[in-house]
Write a protein that holds these residues in place. Structure first.
Motif, PDB file in Angstrom:
ATOM      1  N   LYS A  17      13.340  37.249  30.802  1.00 55.46           N
ATOM      2  CA  LYS A  17      14.103  37.666  29.370  1.00 55.46           C
ATOM      3  C   LYS A  17      15.196  37.621  29.692  1.00 55.46           C
ATOM      4  O   LYS A  17      16.069  37.907  30.555  1.00 55.46           O
ATOM      5  N   ARG A  77       3.362  37.984  30.057  1.00 54.59           N
ATOM      6  CA  ARG A  77       2.706  36.876  30.641  1.00 54.59           C
ATOM      7  C   ARG A  77       1.951  37.183  32.177  1.00 54.59           C
ATOM      8  O   ARG A  77       2.691  37.838  32.840  1.00 54.59           O
ATOM      9  N   LEU A 103      16.625  35.698  45.955  1.00 53.82           N
ATOM     10  CA  LEU A 103      15.053  35.034  45.464  1.00 53.82           C
ATOM     11  C   LEU A 103      14.278  35.085  46.665  1.00 53.82           C
ATOM     12  O   LEU A 103      13.270  34.870  46.533  1.00 53.82           O
ATOM     13  N   ASN A 128       6.418  42.584  30.944  1.00 53.34           N
ATOM     14  CA  ASN A 128       6.035  41.321  31.487  1.00 53.34           C
ATOM     15  C   ASN A 128       4.967  40.985  31.019  1.00 53.34           C
ATOM     16  O   ASN A 128       3.913  40.753  31.479  1.00 53.34           O
ATOM     17  N   TRP A 174      17.392  29.105  36.955  1.00 56.32           N
ATOM     18  CA  TRP A 174      15.848  29.066  37.281  1.00 56.32           C
ATOM     19  C   TRP A 174      14.804  30.098  36.729  1.00 56.32           C
ATOM     20  O   TRP A 174      13.831  29.787  36.432  1.00 56.32           O
ATOM     21  N   LEU A 179      10.781  41.338  40.975  1.00 59.32           N
ATOM     22  CA  LEU A 179      11.493  40.992  39.978  1.00 59.32           C
ATOM     23  C   LEU A 179      10.922  41.407  38.562  1.00 59.32           C
ATOM     24  O   LEU A 179      11.286  41.880  37.731  1.00 59.32           O
ATOM     25  N   LYS A 215      10.725  28.104  44.458  1.00 60.30           N
ATOM     26  CA  LYS A 215      11.916  27.479  44.010  1.00 60.30           C
ATOM     27  C   LYS A 215      12.092  26.144  44.809  1.00 60.30           C
ATOM     28  O   LYS A 215      12.311  25.044  44.386  1.00 60.30           O
ATOM     29  N   ASN A 227       6.420  34.349  47.227  1.00 61.43           N
ATOM     30  CA  ASN A 227       7.694  34.150  47.564  1.00 61.43           C
ATOM     31  C   ASN A 227       8.430  33.718  46.597  1.00 61.43           C
ATOM     32  O   ASN A 227       8.236  32.371  46.500  1.00 61.43           O
ATOM     33  N   VAL A 228       9.250  34.136  45.865  1.00 61.33           N
ATOM     34  CA  VAL A 228      10.040  33.417  44.906  1.00 61.33           C
ATOM     35  C   VAL A 228      10.889  32.230  45.087  1.00 61.33           C
ATOM     36  O   VAL A 228      10.885  31.141  44.659  1.00 61.33           O
ATOM     37  N   LEU A 229      11.614  32.379  46.310  1.00 64.84           N
ATOM     38  CA  LEU A 229      12.541  31.413  46.905  1.00 64.84           C
ATOM     39  C   LEU A 229      11.610  30.258  47.152  1.00 64.84           C
ATOM     40  O   LEU A 229      12.126  29.081  47.203  1.00 64.84           O
ATOM     41  N   GLN A 241      13.884  29.631  33.584  1.00 65.68           N
ATOM     42  CA  GLN A 241      12.822  28.760  33.153  1.00 65.68           C
ATOM     43  C   GLN A 241      11.288  29.388  33.804  1.00 65.68           C
ATOM     44  O   GLN A 241      10.250  28.785  33.056  1.00 65.68           O
ATOM     45  N   GLN A 242      11.206  30.340  34.358  1.00 64.76           N
ATOM     46  CA  GLN A 242      10.129  31.065  34.831  1.00 64.76           C
ATOM     47  C   GLN A 242       9.736  32.097  33.748  1.00 64.76           C
ATOM     48  O   GLN A 242       8.982  32.757  34.008  1.00 64.76           O
ATOM     49  N   GLY A 243      10.509  32.142  32.780  1.00 64.05           N
ATOM     50  CA  GLY A 243      10.009  33.019  31.631  1.00 64.05           C
ATOM     51  C   GLY A 243      10.650  34.304  31.869  1.00 64.05           C
ATOM     52  O   GLY A 243      10.228  35.341  30.757  1.00 64.05           O
ATOM     53  N   GLU A 271      23.042  29.618  39.291  1.00 68.37           N
ATOM     54  CA  GLU A 271      21.801  28.522  39.396  1.00 68.37           C
ATOM     55  C   GLU A 271      20.542  29.452  39.599  1.00 68.37           C
ATOM     56  O   GLU A 271      19.558  28.786  39.063  1.00 68.37           O
ATOM     57  N   GLU A 272      20.600  30.361  40.416  1.00 69.98           N
ATOM     58  CA  GLU A 272      18.977  31.041  40.610  1.00 69.98           C
ATOM     59  C   GLU A 272      18.915  31.727  39.178  1.00 69.98           C
ATOM     60  O   GLU A 272      17.756  31.836  38.616  1.00 69.98           O
TER      61      GLU A 272
END
Lengths: 447, 447
Positions: B77, A221, B8, A219, B70, B15, A187, A182-184, B73-75, B66-67
């Motif tokens: 692209k 990584r 999110l 993707n 974030w 994603l 966060k 769950n991405v949110l 920061q998680q990589g 803002e999302e």
């Protein structure tokens, strides 16, 4: 105001009772306690969770103008509505630390405040604590049988709404899970977020291998490939030829995921295919309607599985989707109170809970007593809010997880099973508490 | 942004797959369908709900700056994140009307959009529809056995989080409930809100009768008094002497509530006490760990109960806390797709669903067919969103409830039981759909 912060997220009777207390100027201090009345079948203990969300809710709790306006239309009185405008919770809260193991009748939380303030919190307080405690108590069962494996919370789609999905990610992390999909939740709570791919991605390509390649290139990584869309073993073989092509691009296939079929057989077969092609480092991750019993079976059989994605059974606590928890008035204006309703009688008075450990640090027994009593043991209820201000700082979730697992380490081994233990954990009541209950009972009979 | 509106609130793989589609410029149209794979035990049919919340989520869905920051920061692209900045859902949605009765394998919702747009919706779409459908399908079971009684949703405290409590109030109203105790749900969805009082209010007074008097005076409208805190029958007798005192003040005791003990016995006894004192109009309302089986028993026995408050068993759908629903890719770039995973194979292609009725308006059978087919029956999937704009206006909840109850009226009587029916409702597949599936299977074998 977002729904989860609104004080209108309450049962109507909390407001009508509050209007009653206000109308009659009943402003005395009340003590309410939250406890679970009985263990569900298949649980030998419970794990307390949700305190952080409760404290932040309570500290911010107020009525918005627009809400007060709406209440006026529902027939609440002007006097009362004026009082709501300035409503703030100004009471004290004692609670267990999140991650503490507990048992029926033990107060997990005690609130002392002017009665209207303590009353209005009831519905949402229970809503917050009940669910996270339910899920932490479920999640730890997966940890019990698969502590060495990577456990990932996967349940968003069938969790009961948005907040359940977020709280489930948090509560399961507290109870030993490593990550969530769950991405949110990741966060909001700083939980590691992991993910693989869905069948749709494979199906959207004419050839499965192309889907794998395309996913990995986009993707690069943490590549985990889902290999059961058509034929799991055939897909595993294709992984062998794909791996060198990706390696040239600096991409490693971290893991494959199996989501259907005989997971014991397939994990062994896929492991041997991967090993035969030199992919010994590629992990096997499985998912698909798993519960803690299937996990135990797979782990005991020695299936070469590195991690599990757990969704629906966890987020809905499917074998036991609720706890019989209650929030009860124990004292008002210094006088102990109890309810006598058939089958639902309560222990009166404001209480504390002590835990005894043996020399090896294993839990020996718990003692429920009156708040003013003291015993040579560990007092589990500690102040977390005073006069409406939280004094417990926000805790790091990793720290809470470590505490939970320490707590689990102290649990008598006989209770660490999926099946009901033969002998339950001993929870005793102090002589003073028993005396108080007896005294009230005698008074009731005479009265 | 409040959590329930955030994009999110999704599984990470939505994603990463989206990034895959974007990276490889896979912008073709995809059709996904949502359906339930099998009926849970003890359900003969399901009730579709949650469309309103889904449409409003989809129409407003976008990524906040803002999302996106974030996600960086998680990589993820830069290219992909730039694309997310302008993300809007621009696809078409077909769906059943809320309140429609449906069965396994029937598409309840069909989405056609560029694949990344249809994919990203998956997790939250299921989260919204699954829960409301689960609860509407549970709630209607209470209505089946107690349609003549007043049914009130009471489950906030043990619902799984805030949104579950709100959705449960909405979904149960759709399925025939009259009201909820959840104040915010009442405000948000215009559902009647009702409430009584808690034991704590009684306990906070030294004398029960004073608690009753104080409550009624402060809340003179819709007075319902909880009479089981100490001794139900004794309290009922006190009501007799209280009633004239309140009547002098223009206050009527609308109802009493029983929350424990033998509800069949107590309701009869209390009825006779109230009647003996001329309180024939005072209703009896009961609550306390009720499920649909207990309701059926109480109704069948003729217990003089006017209404029921249903909490935990409803809001958690406790006998069946989840449905086996899935959201599957059925077509991409005009080509039908199917998944063959063991035990989870799907029917390919974009589909429609027709319902046949007999001359008396009773449902005869359903037919699942390809979207382009036409049959002389009622097509259940109708357009509700085109190119990202909803074309279904927001519906009145009362109207949805009436539609649900009409739908129930059309259901063959053998299915209207709490127990599993001997003969399930017939759901057929059109010859063209069967041919398509066979053709794909042959191609797979040859390929």
């Amino acid at each position: 105001m977002s729904p989860e912060k609104s004080l209108l997220l309450t049962d109507l009777y909390e407001l009508t009772m509050m209007q009653g207390y206000h109308y009659h100027r009943m402003e005395g201090l009340a003590t309410f306690e939250l406890f679970v009345r009985k263990l569900p079948k298949n649980r030998n203990f419970l794990v307390f969770a949700g305190l952080e969300q409760l404290l932040s809710f309570v500290e911010e709790a107020r009525f918005e103008e627009e809400e007060i306006h709406w209440l006026a239309q529902q027939g609440f009185k002007k006097d009362f509505l004026d009082y709501l405008k300035n409503f703030r919770f100004q009471g004290d809260i004692y609670a267990m630390a999140e991650g503490t193991i507990f048992f029926p009748f033990e107060p997990v939380l005690r609130i002392t405040a002017p009665i209207a303030q303590a009353q209005i919190l009831e519905s949402r307080l229970m809503n917050i604590i009940h669910y996270q405690t339910l899920i932490a108590s479920k999640a730890i069962r997966f940890y019990l049988v698969a502590a060495e494996k990577k456990l990932v919370e996967f349940g968003l789609r069938r969790a009961h709404g948005s907040e359940a999905s977020l709280f489930a990610a948090r509560a399961s992390f507290i109870a030993g899970f490593s990550a969530t999909s769950n991405v949110l939740a990741g966060k909001m709570f700083s939980i590691p977020v992991t993910g693989t791919m869905a069948h749709s991605f494979v199906q959207a390509h004419d050839v499965e291998e192309l889907a794998f390649y395309n996913y990995a290139v986009a993707n690069p990584r943490n590549v985990t490939l889902l290999i059961d869309t058509y034929d799991t073993e055939r897909a595993a073989k294709h992984i062998l030829s794909l791996a060198p092509r990706l390696r040239e691009k600096g991409i490693t296939i971290e893991a494959v995921r199996l989501d259907s079929g005989d997971l014991d057989y397939l994990s062994r077969s896929v492991r041997s295919i991967l090993d035969s092609g030199g992919l010994k480092e590629t992990k096997i991750f499985v998912s698909g309607s798993l519960d803690e019993y299937k996990l135990e079976e797979l782990v005991k059989s020695g299936a070469p599985i590195d991690g599990f994605g757990i969704g629906t059974s966890l987020d809905t606590s499917s074998d036991c989707p609720y706890l019989d928890c209650v929030y009860k008035l124990q004292e008002y204006e210094g006088k102990p109170r109890r309810k006598r309703s058939t089958g639902k009688a309560t222990w009166p008075g404001s209480k504390q809970l002590f835990r005894y450990f043996n020399d090896s640090g294993i839990m020996q027994k718990d003692l429920i007593c009156l708040a003013e009593e003291n015993y040579p043991a560990v007092a589990l209820l500690q102040p977390v809010m005073r006069q409406g201000k939280r004094i417990l700082p926000k805790e790091d979730l990793g720290e809470i997880q470590r505490r939970t697992l320490r707590s689990l380490g102290n649990l008598p081994p006989r209770l660490k099973t999926l099946q009901p233990a033969q002998t339950l954990y001993p929870v005793e009541f102090s002589p003073s508490l028993v005396n108080l209950k007896d005294k009230l009972e005698r008074e009731e009979i005479q009265g």
